[in-house]
Design a protein around this motif. Sequence first.
Motif, short mmCIF file in Angstrom:
data_model
loop_
_atom_site.label_atom_id
_atom_site.label_comp_id
_atom_site.label_asym_id
_atom_site.label_seq_id
_atom_site.Cartn_x
_atom_site.Cartn_y
_atom_site.Cartn_z
N ARG A 93 0.87 -1.17 -0.11
CA ARG A 93 -0.03 0.07 0.08
C ARG A 93 1.01 1.23 0.17
O ARG A 93 1.96 1.39 0.73
N ASP A 109 0.26 4.19 1.21
CA ASP A 109 0.05 5.01 2.34
C ASP A 109 0.92 4.35 3.45
O ASP A 109 1.29 5.14 4.38
N LYS A 127 4.43 7.18 4.22
CA LYS A 127 3.80 8.39 4.63
C LYS A 127 4.61 9.60 4.16
O LYS A 127 5.82 9.85 4.32
N THR A 169 3.21 9.30 -0.76
CA THR A 169 2.43 8.50 -1.36
C THR A 169 2.39 8.32 -2.87
O THR A 169 2.40 7.39 -3.43
#
Length: 675
Positions: free
Chosen positions: A134, A136, A139, A142
């Motif tokens: 992912r 995300d 941080k 992205t």
Amino acid sequence: MHSCRLLCLFALILAGPVQAQDLRARVSPALVQQVFPGAEEVGPPAGTPPAAPVTIGGKLAGYVFSTRDTVRSTGYGGTPIDLLGGIDLSGRITGAAILEEHESIVDRGVGRAVIEVFLAGFATATLNDWRSVRADQAKGATTSARLMKSGMQSAARLVASARLPPPPVQHPTLDRSRFEQTDWTALLQSGAIVHRIVAARAVADAFARAGSAPLHVFPENEAFLDVYVALVTPPAIGANVLGLQRFNESIDRQGDEGLTIWISSVGQFPYASTRANQLPTGFFEDTVRIAQDGRAIALRPSMFRSVRALGGGNELNERDAALVFLPPEAALDPLRPWTLEILVPGRTAGGEAHTMTFAIPYALPPAHVLRPAEPMAEPPPWAEAWAQHRIDLALLTILLAAVTAVFLMQQPLTERPHLYRVTRLALLSVTLGWLGWWAGAQFSIVNILALVQAPFVHTPLAAFLMEPLMLVLTVYVAVAVLLLGRGVFCGWLCPFGALQELSNRVAHALGLPQLRVPVVVQERASAIKYIAAVAVIGVALVDASAAEQVTEIEPFKTAISAHFLRAAPYLAYALALLAVGLFVERFYCRFLCPLGATLAVLGRLRVLNWLRRRPQCGAECRICEHECPVGAIRPSGAIDMNECLQCLDCQVAYHDDARCPPLVRRRQRRNLIPA
């Protein structure tokens, strides 16, 4: 030892082609071990796209590749970005590392360690499942992470398609791995994309034959429907229609076993709409559905989103389209023909709503199916549905066993009021939360209509087998009705009934007044549901196309199946019934439910009277009559089993020696006799 071999191998760089020199000049032995742990030898990169073979123990184990050499990947702002990746022969990503990047955010706001941790997660991915990776996780970076992931996905897919053998299969299977570049025309000619045009004149004629007219009228020389549809889960179709990056995004959303269908409409009739953009024709899920083997697959808003048809060099690049994401539980078999159905609204001369269905058949071309080395019997479609729902079937079996245990152990349970209340609350919660909202197994008058109509329309048994949860629930309800009456289902296994009772308990806790319905009103008003049942079944037998409308008297679809995500009139109806139920418990069940009425009629054939009564009931004592939440106990003390939901509240009072007069006297006499 491994490092020495790799150093010797890199020393042979000048003997390789320019492309190989470029890759090896950027790769160290440590990086090779990072992206392909255990690698012993790495051969020269070659082929299209270029990739270097990796051997372990003298045998080919996989490939190492560069995203720059394979897909010319770029980062944020179009700057070059190059990742080294590894893939084994099973399609598992073995690792990833940065060779080159010019991302403005890395080391200038987001530490390189964050990106390294993100890239380490690539080793959890497979060629067809990247959900664990992912963006995300990085941080603050992205966008860069998303571009790195997309580049690695595209490069791995190209390398795998060119070099990895197709996975062995035991039965014909959808090809989710192979990719090759092709054009729009070839996809149309092969049937991978289906195109259908329906002229406005043809639509008008179809409605006229049915004695109605479409709501939307366009000039006769224009295309009313101009629809393209394709199953884009196979990369050889989807990556050419959507482009590799958009295809990678769709694969992430559909999951390992899901399916994605692409629909584009360029005609005059607008339907490819999202819920946030409602059109006069209704929401997407109300206008489009997918059918297979006589079974319609209902679409929910969460299943689709609007897209542009990027990629493939086709003329529809700037046209609106929709991606429909079908989860495995939708039970669509991609290897069997299915149909896209477009529901066009219209009205009869009398002003009544009338819908015409225009079907677009789709059959996946054989080129996108993996087949076993030796022919073997293909299992029936319903067998896969039962396999996919094995966990849900196990949970349903546990729920049905628990309800059965309640009735088999009725006396010891109702003799312990606290245990009874906890048990009932728990089972109602499971019925609503899991059976209804999660599994979507709300038994309905629609199921009874399907059984009634089956002999007349020659519905195959396979159509019922395709819904394993509903089939098991139907069999259980049928047996329970013949043994004990309607109450087993209505009182314990109906998700909407559970919703009414649980919401009424909240009303009790909040101190809302509860209205008791007089006996005379109860007897007369309860007849409404029988009238509704006759009307629904009668209309369905006379006009099957109207059955869908008349069954909307049930709020089940709105409150349970659609999770209250429907048009305002349906939502208002369901909420109104629940609101009245806050003051009159089980209002809908008692006075309006055609399903309850039908089960009550069938329940007159029951062979057991399970609920206990005493001669004093209705004469000396009317506690049970006042305790009954649905008014099913008459002043005479007799229980009207047509109205009884078998909640067992009366049985709790029956065994309570502090409230039931005969038991109170018995206890008093016993206390007077010295031990």
